[in-house]
Design a protein around this motif. Sequence first.
Motif, PDB file in Angstrom:
ATOM      1  N   LEU A 125     -64.508  72.355   9.792  1.00 21.51           N
ATOM      2  CA  LEU A 125     -63.443  71.460   9.351  1.00 21.51           C
ATOM      3  C   LEU A 125     -62.344  72.282   8.722  1.00 21.51           C
ATOM      4  O   LEU A 125     -62.538  73.451   8.393  1.00 21.51           O
ATOM      5  CB  LEU A 125     -63.974  70.412   8.369  1.00 21.51           C
ATOM      6  CG  LEU A 125     -64.749  70.892   7.136  1.00 21.51           C
ATOM      7  CD1 LEU A 125     -63.831  71.309   6.012  1.00 21.51           C
ATOM      8  CD2 LEU A 125     -65.676  69.805   6.664  1.00 21.51           C
ATOM      9  N   THR A 126     -61.193  71.666   8.604  1.00 22.34           N
ATOM     10  CA  THR A 126     -60.112  72.278   7.848  1.00 22.34           C
ATOM     11  C   THR A 126     -59.790  71.347   6.686  1.00 22.34           C
ATOM     12  O   THR A 126     -60.094  70.155   6.724  1.00 22.34           O
ATOM     13  CB  THR A 126     -58.843  72.507   8.697  1.00 22.34           C
ATOM     14  OG1 THR A 126     -58.393  71.240   9.195  1.00 22.34           O
ATOM     15  CG2 THR A 126     -59.108  73.457   9.847  1.00 22.34           C
ATOM     16  N   SER A 127     -59.183  71.908   5.668  1.00 21.59           N
ATOM     17  CA  SER A 127     -58.813  71.128   4.499  1.00 21.59           C
ATOM     18  C   SER A 127     -57.455  71.623   4.022  1.00 21.59           C
ATOM     19  O   SER A 127     -57.203  72.825   3.999  1.00 21.59           O
ATOM     20  CB  SER A 127     -59.869  71.318   3.398  1.00 21.59           C
ATOM     21  OG  SER A 127     -59.523  70.590   2.253  1.00 21.59           O
ATOM     22  N   ARG A 136     -64.096  72.797  -3.197  1.00 27.06           N
ATOM     23  CA  ARG A 136     -65.342  72.963  -3.967  1.00 27.06           C
ATOM     24  C   ARG A 136     -66.425  72.034  -3.426  1.00 27.06           C
ATOM     25  O   ARG A 136     -67.598  72.412  -3.323  1.00 27.06           O
ATOM     26  CB  ARG A 136     -65.083  72.701  -5.449  1.00 27.06           C
ATOM     27  CG  ARG A 136     -64.339  73.835  -6.136  1.00 27.06           C
ATOM     28  CD  ARG A 136     -64.280  73.644  -7.652  1.00 27.06           C
ATOM     29  NE  ARG A 136     -63.449  72.510  -8.039  1.00 27.06           N
ATOM     30  CZ  ARG A 136     -62.125  72.579  -8.195  1.00 27.06           C
ATOM     31  NH1 ARG A 136     -61.483  73.725  -7.993  1.00 27.06           N
ATOM     32  NH2 ARG A 136     -61.445  71.527  -8.565  1.00 27.06           N
ATOM     33  N   PHE A 137     -66.051  70.824  -3.071  1.00 28.93           N
ATOM     34  CA  PHE A 137     -66.985  69.847  -2.495  1.00 28.93           C
ATOM     35  C   PHE A 137     -67.596  70.382  -1.200  1.00 28.93           C
ATOM     36  O   PHE A 137     -68.822  70.381  -1.026  1.00 28.93           O
ATOM     37  CB  PHE A 137     -66.235  68.523  -2.253  1.00 28.93           C
ATOM     38  CG  PHE A 137     -66.944  67.549  -1.369  1.00 28.93           C
ATOM     39  CD1 PHE A 137     -68.049  66.859  -1.827  1.00 28.93           C
ATOM     40  CD2 PHE A 137     -66.489  67.307  -0.081  1.00 28.93           C
ATOM     41  CE1 PHE A 137     -68.693  65.941  -1.012  1.00 28.93           C
ATOM     42  CE2 PHE A 137     -67.126  66.399   0.742  1.00 28.93           C
ATOM     43  CZ  PHE A 137     -68.234  65.707   0.273  1.00 28.93           C
ATOM     44  N   TYR A 138     -66.766  70.875  -0.290  1.00 27.25           N
ATOM     45  CA  TYR A 138     -67.275  71.387   0.988  1.00 27.25           C
ATOM     46  C   TYR A 138     -68.159  72.617   0.772  1.00 27.25           C
ATOM     47  O   TYR A 138     -69.194  72.768   1.442  1.00 27.25           O
ATOM     48  CB  TYR A 138     -66.123  71.715   1.942  1.00 27.25           C
ATOM     49  CG  TYR A 138     -65.376  70.479   2.416  1.00 27.25           C
ATOM     50  CD1 TYR A 138     -66.055  69.384   2.942  1.00 27.25           C
ATOM     51  CD2 TYR A 138     -63.990  70.400   2.326  1.00 27.25           C
ATOM     52  CE1 TYR A 138     -65.379  68.253   3.366  1.00 27.25           C
ATOM     53  CE2 TYR A 138     -63.303  69.274   2.759  1.00 27.25           C
ATOM     54  CZ  TYR A 138     -64.007  68.195   3.270  1.00 27.25           C
ATOM     55  OH  TYR A 138     -63.340  67.077   3.693  1.00 27.25           O
ATOM     56  N   PHE A 143     -70.514  74.720   3.352  1.00 29.69           N
ATOM     57  CA  PHE A 143     -69.445  75.271   4.184  1.00 29.69           C
ATOM     58  C   PHE A 143     -68.912  76.546   3.542  1.00 29.69           C
ATOM     59  O   PHE A 143     -68.868  76.669   2.319  1.00 29.69           O
ATOM     60  CB  PHE A 143     -68.307  74.257   4.355  1.00 29.69           C
ATOM     61  CG  PHE A 143     -68.654  73.118   5.263  1.00 29.69           C
ATOM     62  CD1 PHE A 143     -68.288  73.138   6.595  1.00 29.69           C
ATOM     63  CD2 PHE A 143     -69.370  72.027   4.792  1.00 29.69           C
ATOM     64  CE1 PHE A 143     -68.611  72.089   7.442  1.00 29.69           C
ATOM     65  CE2 PHE A 143     -69.704  70.977   5.624  1.00 29.69           C
ATOM     66  CZ  PHE A 143     -69.327  71.005   6.950  1.00 29.69           C
ATOM     67  N   LYS A 144     -68.489  77.472   4.373  1.00 25.76           N
ATOM     68  CA  LYS A 144     -67.926  78.741   3.907  1.00 25.76           C
ATOM     69  C   LYS A 144     -66.482  78.851   4.419  1.00 25.76           C
ATOM     70  O   LYS A 144     -66.210  78.553   5.579  1.00 25.76           O
ATOM     71  CB  LYS A 144     -68.733  79.919   4.469  1.00 25.76           C
ATOM     72  CG  LYS A 144     -70.218  79.834   4.187  1.00 25.76           C
ATOM     73  CD  LYS A 144     -70.585  80.674   3.004  1.00 25.76           C
ATOM     74  CE  LYS A 144     -72.077  80.724   2.787  1.00 25.76           C
ATOM     75  NZ  LYS A 144     -72.574  79.701   1.916  1.00 25.76           N
ATOM     76  N   PRO A 145     -65.563  79.319   3.575  1.00 24.66           N
ATOM     77  CA  PRO A 145     -64.171  79.510   4.015  1.00 24.66           C
ATOM     78  C   PRO A 145     -64.049  80.820   4.796  1.00 24.66           C
ATOM     79  O   PRO A 145     -63.672  81.843   4.251  1.00 24.66           O
ATOM     80  CB  PRO A 145     -63.400  79.535   2.700  1.00 24.66           C
ATOM     81  CG  PRO A 145     -64.386  80.048   1.697  1.00 24.66           C
ATOM     82  CD  PRO A 145     -65.736  79.571   2.149  1.00 24.66           C
ATOM     83  N   THR A 146     -64.350  80.778   6.093  1.00 26.83           N
ATOM     84  CA  THR A 146     -64.430  81.995   6.902  1.00 26.83           C
ATOM     85  C   THR A 146     -63.169  82.324   7.679  1.00 26.83           C
ATOM     86  O   THR A 146     -63.029  83.449   8.158  1.00 26.83           O
ATOM     87  CB  THR A 146     -65.583  81.884   7.920  1.00 26.83           C
ATOM     88  OG1 THR A 146     -65.308  80.770   8.782  1.00 26.83           O
ATOM     89  CG2 THR A 146     -66.913  81.692   7.229  1.00 26.83           C
TER      90      THR A 146
END
Length: 155
Positions: A125-127, A136-138, A143-146
Amino acid sequence: MSSQELLIREAKESDLPSLIGLFAADTMGGHGDTNDPSAHDDYLRAFRAITASSDQTLYAAELGGEIVGTFQTIVVTSLHGRGSSAMIIESVQTRGDMRGQGIGAAMINFCIDEAKGRGMKMVQLTSNAVRKDAHRFYERLGFKPTHLGFKMALK
């Protein structure tokens, strides 16, 4: 959540006013969503395109007969990864007065379970960059910000 059971189901055309209301109430998204009746045909056109696609599904999260959240899934199959498929989670919204009650987590976990059940190797997903609480929720959900995303608005 209260003792009421959260129902996650495919959205129906009759849900459109509630779904549009969720997006129109989002002051951070900047997508220009509105409850103005003159925009209804745009939403209806999009809803019908989504429901006509075998690779997209729009969901409604219902609690006590009221729509309290929504999200969309898109399945993408790529040549990379040996022809693997991934589920993209898009347009996640929880009604403002219902945040912090586990609805968002239930919606995301629904997506993860659906993707696993379909043999997919990834959900993504994107945010919006300004949504620090959502990030922070994801991350709490695993989820990892990769990747770094880029967008270009077209006129």
